[in-house]
Write an enzyme that holds these catalytic residues in place. Sequence first.
Site, mmCIF file in Angstrom:
data_model
loop_
_atom_site.group_PDB
_atom_site.id
_atom_site.type_symbol
_atom_site.label_atom_id
_atom_site.label_comp_id
_atom_site.label_asym_id
_atom_site.label_seq_id
_atom_site.Cartn_x
_atom_site.Cartn_y
_atom_site.Cartn_z
ATOM 1 N N ASP A 226 16.693 12.894 -9.438
ATOM 2 C CA ASP A 226 17.130 11.738 -10.240
ATOM 3 C C ASP A 226 18.397 12.053 -11.024
ATOM 4 O OD1 ASP A 226 15.329 9.729 -9.695
ATOM 5 O OD2 ASP A 226 13.912 10.304 -11.249
ATOM 6 N N HIS B 136 -15.818 -8.605 8.221
ATOM 7 C CA HIS B 136 -14.819 -8.662 7.143
ATOM 8 C C HIS B 136 -15.477 -8.448 5.788
ATOM 9 C CE1 HIS B 136 -13.271 -10.926 10.561
ATOM 10 N NE2 HIS B 136 -12.060 -10.581 10.147
#
Length: 524
Positions: free
Chosen positions: A348, A139
């Site tokens: 848009d 990790h």
Amino acid sequence: MEIAVESMASGVGMRKNQTLICAPLMADTVDQVVNLMHKSKATGADIVEIRLDHLKSFDPHSDVEKLIKECPLPTLFTYRPIWEGGQYDGDENTRFNALQLCMKLGADHIDIELKAANEFNKFLNGDKPEKCKVIVSSHNYDSTPSSEELGNLVARIQTAGADIVKFATTAVDITDVARVFQITVHCQVPIIAMVMGERGLMSRILCPKFGGYLTFGTLEAGKVSAPGQPTIEQLLNLYNFRLIDSDTKVFGIIGKPVSHSKSPKLYNRAFREDGFNGVFLHLLVDDLPKFFDTYSSPDFSGFSCTIPHKEVALSRCDEVDPVAKSIGAVNCVIRRPNDGKLFGCNTDYIGAISAIEDGLRENGASGPVSPLAGKLFVVIGAGGAGKALAYGAKEKGARVVIANRTYERAKELADIIGGQALSLADLESFHPESGMILANTTSIGMQPKIEETPVPKEALRHYELVFDAVYTPKITRLLGEAQEVGAKIVTGVEMFIGQAYEQYERFTGLPAPKQLFKEIMGDH
């Protein structure tokens, strides 16, 4: 040992990959863990990770037997020490004894950290049950190393006796995930490769595409064993995890912030119902050119663009629709399958202007011309969405005023469009006439800052209609106060649905499921 994977009914009803969903279980008592095991099975997990280091009291001999005996799913036991991000703070011998006991009593998998693997192998001295697969894990909570370093890490993990390789890194940038995909797809042994944090979310959802052994999904939002884990419910029902395979096309919403976006909910449901092999993701992007350069494969097929990337996206496209060029912003980018070139367009203005026109018609406007013709149309914001609305309103015959926090940007856009410029502060006293239209295209009032509004309530009395592009929340403070003073309101949800129609058709080549989109957003 192969884990039998049955066809899951949860969420999708069929399964196209063998990647497991693992529920990490963290609780204070063994009884609580057992309860969570049954909940995991009911939610749709394939396997559970039992985090022994989270138990407040733990007696290996009685507890491990109970945990294995009562678990309705295959098991993975992890006893993570503090030095690898876990809770265990005791001596290694005690920890190794507990993990060995798990193996002997029938655990399907155990996880041992790379830093401890050699010592653990000496401790076992070859006494390893065939049934139990050893996951050797590493990790990195700071960054994602280079491809070369990741390759060397995998080699070290394999040398340490891993049946299954596991590493988790941290995404500093979303492009870090590409290196992890590269390692995953070329790994010769089973591999679990995760990139932690919001920028690494894609690694957790797309692992079936690249051949990952498992991904982690939590039972509840926020109750994670590592940063960035989605819930099992999101994996199954939002991202259609069971339907992802090596041929799945990847789409996504590029923005910063982006986690609030409802686009994945809309597109993934429609993909599923249309039988289209695609997945739509949240993509938290800091550097757009770097993102496009890194994810240049045809499998990364199309993107919606939101704040703050609409203008930069235009500059990175190889070809731009003339309307988008006039607006100076794109909100949709398609990678052409034949040559990989990027095509940009703007949906848009269609979505927003249509929604505003519908609102005016509901308010009594009629006739063949647009109800916007001749109206004074005030746009707040001079970014991509502001440009789109200003352009769309002008096209419909409105007189356009641009208001922006910085007057210079408002003036720049007003000069291009042929309109008037104001600073945002000027709006409070700006009312040359009544019956005006107001359109907010900024993120003012968006979650979590829902108390904010761009215009004081008193000033809203002069507007016939107020529109807000923000749709989280649906009724922003601006819209709530506009309603209170008698203005007609149009929400960002209506614009969102309208702009999505054309994008869906460009993404898939299929007609947009308009009714479905309205239903999905109806409960928003």
